[in-house]
Design an enzyme around this catalytic site. Structure first.
Site, short mmCIF file in Angstrom:
data_model
loop_
_atom_site.label_atom_id
_atom_site.label_comp_id
_atom_site.label_asym_id
_atom_site.label_seq_id
_atom_site.Cartn_x
_atom_site.Cartn_y
_atom_site.Cartn_z
N VAL A 15 33.65 26.49 42.19
CA VAL A 15 33.67 25.14 41.63
C VAL A 15 32.23 24.76 41.32
CG1 VAL A 15 33.62 23.98 43.89
CG2 VAL A 15 34.54 22.78 41.91
N PHE A 16 32.01 24.14 40.16
CA PHE A 16 30.67 23.78 39.71
C PHE A 16 30.42 22.31 39.97
CE2 PHE A 16 27.73 22.35 36.34
CZ PHE A 16 26.66 23.19 36.59
N GLY A 17 29.33 22.02 40.67
CA GLY A 17 28.90 20.64 40.93
C GLY A 17 27.76 20.25 40.02
N TYR A 18 27.88 19.13 39.35
CA TYR A 18 26.85 18.66 38.42
C TYR A 18 26.38 17.24 38.74
CZ TYR A 18 30.87 16.37 36.28
OH TYR A 18 31.99 15.62 36.08
N GLY A 19 27.05 16.58 39.68
CA GLY A 19 26.69 15.23 40.09
C GLY A 19 26.47 15.21 41.59
N SER A 20 27.19 14.35 42.29
CA SER A 20 26.99 14.24 43.74
C SER A 20 27.37 15.51 44.50
CB SER A 20 27.74 13.04 44.30
OG SER A 20 29.14 13.20 44.14
N GLU A 91 37.37 13.29 44.05
CA GLU A 91 37.18 13.12 42.61
C GLU A 91 38.39 12.44 41.96
OE1 GLU A 91 34.18 13.99 41.35
OE2 GLU A 91 33.62 14.67 43.35
#
Length: 190
Positions: A15-20, A91
């Protein structure tokens, strides 16, 4: 923790995290790697009614918009599928899962993975606004998870730690500093 791409058939997923998800890791993971995705840009266009704002006064958090040729830096986590119950709840305010290729730093080939994206058709989507308006909004919003400006500043710091400069995020951090009367040194966030 294992290094490298997921072994076929082991049940785990990236899973790709781009924010928190870059800086607030409140879930177990099997591997964590700096990574990037192609064709997407971060934007503070999603309303936050449940974390950085309230239903009466939503904050603004990042989502991704498609942008051909763009490169979005972040962090990829290899997780057991059971973790998605927690991530789906975290989310929940307008985000849905999308499949895509994630390029792990140092890997020869991209790996299949997932991202959470809040698209324009969700009820919490606030959309585009001039940077000055976004900064004023973020400077004053607050919700159960804290101030909206702290979300922005933490994201800017986390991106800088990854060696990534995101013009949208870093310009907003500078503008929020200005709105707050420059009580913080701009270099902390930009």
């Amino acid at each position: 923790m294992a290094e490298g791409p997921v072994a076929p058939g082991d049940g785990s997923a990236w899973v790709f995290g781009y924010g928190s998800l870059i800086y607030k890791v409140d879930f177990p993971y099997l591997d964590r790697r700096p990574a990037s995705i192609e064709g997407w840009e971060r934007r503070f266009w999603q309303g936050s009614h449940d974390h950085r704002g309230t239903p009466q006064a939503p904050g603004r958090v990042v989502t991704l918009i498609e942008a051909p040729g763009a490169l979005c830096r972040g962090v990829a986590y290899r997780v057991d599928p059971a973790v998605f119950d927690h991530l789906d709840h975290r989310e929940k305010n307008g985000y849905v899962r999308h499949r895509l290729a994630i390029t792990l730093d140092g890997a020869a080939e991209p790996v299949p993975g997932l991202i959470y994206v809040a698209t324009a058709d969700n009820p919490a989507f606030l959309g585009s606004a001039p940077l000055a308006e976004l900064a004023a909004h973020i400077a004053q919003a607050r919700g159960p998870s804290g101030s909206n400006r702290d979300y922005l500043f933490e994201l800017a710091r986390a991106l800088r730690a990854l060696g990534s400069h995101d013009p949208h995020v870093h310009e907003l951090a500078l503008r929020v500093d200005a709105v707050l009367g420059a009580t913080r040194r701009p270099a902390e966030h930009g």
